[in-house]
Write a protein that holds these residues in place. Structure first.
Motif, PDB file in Angstrom:
ATOM      1  N   GLU A   1       0.853  -1.188   0.000  1.00  0.00           N
ATOM      2  CA  GLU A   1       0.000   0.000   0.000  1.00  0.00           C
ATOM      3  C   GLU A   1       0.889   1.238   0.000  1.00  0.00           C
ATOM      4  O   GLU A   1       1.820   1.340   0.796  1.00  0.00           O
ATOM      5  N   LEU A   2       0.602   2.153  -0.916  1.00  0.00           N
ATOM      6  CA  LEU A   2       1.340   3.398  -1.029  1.00  0.00           C
ATOM      7  C   LEU A   2       0.420   4.548  -0.651  1.00  0.00           C
ATOM      8  O   LEU A   2      -0.732   4.597  -1.075  1.00  0.00           O
ATOM      9  N   LYS A   3       0.939   5.475   0.136  1.00  0.00           N
ATOM     10  CA  LYS A   3       0.157   6.644   0.504  1.00  0.00           C
ATOM     11  C   LYS A   3       0.434   7.741  -0.518  1.00  0.00           C
ATOM     12  O   LYS A   3       1.574   8.141  -0.716  1.00  0.00           O
ATOM     13  N   LEU A   4      -0.626   8.200  -1.167  1.00  0.00           N
ATOM     14  CA  LEU A   4      -0.539   9.209  -2.212  1.00  0.00           C
ATOM     15  C   LEU A   4      -1.192  10.492  -1.736  1.00  0.00           C
ATOM     16  O   LEU A   4      -2.358  10.487  -1.346  1.00  0.00           O
TER      17      LEU A   4
ATOM     18  N   HIS B   1       1.067  -2.858 -11.211  1.00  0.00           N
ATOM     19  CA  HIS B   1       2.186  -2.901 -10.265  1.00  0.00           C
ATOM     20  C   HIS B   1       1.866  -3.617  -8.961  1.00  0.00           C
ATOM     21  O   HIS B   1       2.656  -3.557  -8.016  1.00  0.00           O
ATOM     22  N   SER B   2       0.744  -4.299  -8.906  1.00  0.00           N
ATOM     23  CA  SER B   2       0.327  -5.059  -7.717  1.00  0.00           C
ATOM     24  C   SER B   2       0.463  -4.245  -6.435  1.00  0.00           C
ATOM     25  O   SER B   2       1.126  -4.650  -5.482  1.00  0.00           O
ATOM     26  N   CYS B   3      -0.135  -3.084  -6.435  1.00  0.00           N
ATOM     27  CA  CYS B   3      -0.108  -2.230  -5.249  1.00  0.00           C
ATOM     28  C   CYS B   3      -1.474  -1.584  -5.071  1.00  0.00           C
ATOM     29  O   CYS B   3      -2.341  -1.704  -5.929  1.00  0.00           O
ATOM     30  N   ARG B   4      -1.657  -0.922  -3.950  1.00  0.00           N
ATOM     31  CA  ARG B   4      -2.876  -0.168  -3.663  1.00  0.00           C
ATOM     32  C   ARG B   4      -2.484   1.215  -3.190  1.00  0.00           C
ATOM     33  O   ARG B   4      -1.477   1.384  -2.508  1.00  0.00           O
ATOM     34  N   PHE B   5      -3.270   2.214  -3.554  1.00  0.00           N
ATOM     35  CA  PHE B   5      -3.040   3.573  -3.084  1.00  0.00           C
ATOM     36  C   PHE B   5      -4.057   3.933  -2.008  1.00  0.00           C
ATOM     37  O   PHE B   5      -5.248   3.679  -2.177  1.00  0.00           O
ATOM     38  N   ALA B   6      -3.564   4.518  -0.944  1.00  0.00           N
ATOM     39  CA  ALA B   6      -4.408   5.191   0.039  1.00  0.00           C
ATOM     40  C   ALA B   6      -4.232   6.667  -0.298  1.00  0.00           C
ATOM     41  O   ALA B   6      -3.142   7.223  -0.150  1.00  0.00           O
ATOM     42  N   VAL B   7      -5.286   7.299  -0.800  1.00  0.00           N
ATOM     43  CA  VAL B   7      -5.156   8.645  -1.353  1.00  0.00           C
ATOM     44  C   VAL B   7      -5.661   9.702  -0.373  1.00  0.00           C
ATOM     45  O   VAL B   7      -6.711   9.545   0.243  1.00  0.00           O
ATOM     46  N   VAL B   8      -4.886  10.770  -0.258  1.00  0.00           N
ATOM     47  CA  VAL B   8      -5.267  11.945   0.516  1.00  0.00           C
ATOM     48  C   VAL B   8      -5.419  13.085  -0.484  1.00  0.00           C
ATOM     49  O   VAL B   8      -4.459  13.450  -1.150  1.00  0.00           O
TER      50      VAL B   8
ATOM     51  N   GLU C   1       3.092  14.860   8.641  1.00  0.00           N
ATOM     52  CA  GLU C   1       2.516  13.764   7.860  1.00  0.00           C
ATOM     53  C   GLU C   1       3.483  13.414   6.735  1.00  0.00           C
ATOM     54  O   GLU C   1       4.282  14.233   6.308  1.00  0.00           O
ATOM     55  N   HIS C   2       3.406  12.193   6.282  1.00  0.00           N
ATOM     56  CA  HIS C   2       4.292  11.788   5.184  1.00  0.00           C
ATOM     57  C   HIS C   2       3.570  10.798   4.272  1.00  0.00           C
ATOM     58  O   HIS C   2       2.601  10.173   4.662  1.00  0.00           O
ATOM     59  N   GLY C   3       4.075  10.712   3.049  1.00  0.00           N
ATOM     60  CA  GLY C   3       3.503   9.808   2.073  1.00  0.00           C
ATOM     61  C   GLY C   3       4.583   9.239   1.182  1.00  0.00           C
ATOM     62  O   GLY C   3       5.756   9.599   1.290  1.00  0.00           O
TER      63      GLY C   3
ATOM     64  N   LEU D   1      11.439  17.146   1.073  1.00  0.00           N
ATOM     65  CA  LEU D   1      11.609  16.450  -0.199  1.00  0.00           C
ATOM     66  C   LEU D   1      13.082  16.482  -0.564  1.00  0.00           C
ATOM     67  O   LEU D   1      13.774  17.457  -0.292  1.00  0.00           O
ATOM     68  N   ILE D   2      13.539  15.438  -1.202  1.00  0.00           N
ATOM     69  CA  ILE D   2      14.922  15.380  -1.647  1.00  0.00           C
ATOM     70  C   ILE D   2      15.046  16.227  -2.907  1.00  0.00           C
ATOM     71  O   ILE D   2      14.310  16.020  -3.883  1.00  0.00           O
ATOM     72  N   ASP D   3      15.955  17.189  -2.888  1.00  0.00           N
ATOM     73  CA  ASP D   3      16.159  18.057  -4.046  1.00  0.00           C
ATOM     74  C   ASP D   3      16.524  17.206  -5.258  1.00  0.00           C
ATOM     75  O   ASP D   3      17.373  16.329  -5.190  1.00  0.00           O
ATOM     76  N   GLY D   4      15.853  17.448  -6.354  1.00  0.00           N
ATOM     77  CA  GLY D   4      16.108  16.698  -7.578  1.00  0.00           C
ATOM     78  C   GLY D   4      15.234  15.467  -7.743  1.00  0.00           C
ATOM     79  O   GLY D   4      15.286  14.804  -8.767  1.00  0.00           O
ATOM     80  N   SER D   5      14.420  15.142  -6.733  1.00  0.00           N
ATOM     81  CA  SER D   5      13.573  13.955  -6.830  1.00  0.00           C
ATOM     82  C   SER D   5      12.236  14.252  -7.510  1.00  0.00           C
ATOM     83  O   SER D   5      11.464  13.342  -7.781  1.00  0.00           O
TER      84      SER D   5
END
Length: 97
Positions: free
Chosen positions: A3-6, A27-34, A49-51, A70-74
């Protein structure tokens, strides 16, 4: 299944809602969306909070990068607004790329 938090702005909600099912299947995943506006999302993220995935406007990503959240350049731009054409000027007749 992973599960990915979006975190996503409501400005792109219709498109993201259309793309999520295909991405999850591929991609065999699920999103928990905010969903929220960009300014509210930035405040929530600044408060801790983080995602896993963040869809945010340029001003928001710059704020989050400057704050070290956030990582600069990401960042990967996925869309750009086209300026309103001004037909009365030669440059105004040029199409956006």
């Amino acid at each position: 299944m992973t599960e990915l938090k979006l975190y996503s702005t409501i400005a792109v909600q219709p498109v993201v809602e259309m793309l999520i099912p295909r991405f999850e299947t591929a991609h065999s995943c699920r999103f928990a969306v905010v969903w929220n506006t960009a300014p509210v999302m930035v405040k929530r993220l600044q408060s801790g909070e983080h995602g896993d995935v963040l869809l945010l406007n340029r001003a928001g990503t710059e704020t989050m990068t400057a704050a070290g959240r956030l990582i600069d350049g990401s960042q990967t731009p996925i869309a750009s607004a086209c300026p309103r054409p001004q037909p009365s000027t030669p440059r105004g007749r040029v199409r956006c790329r």
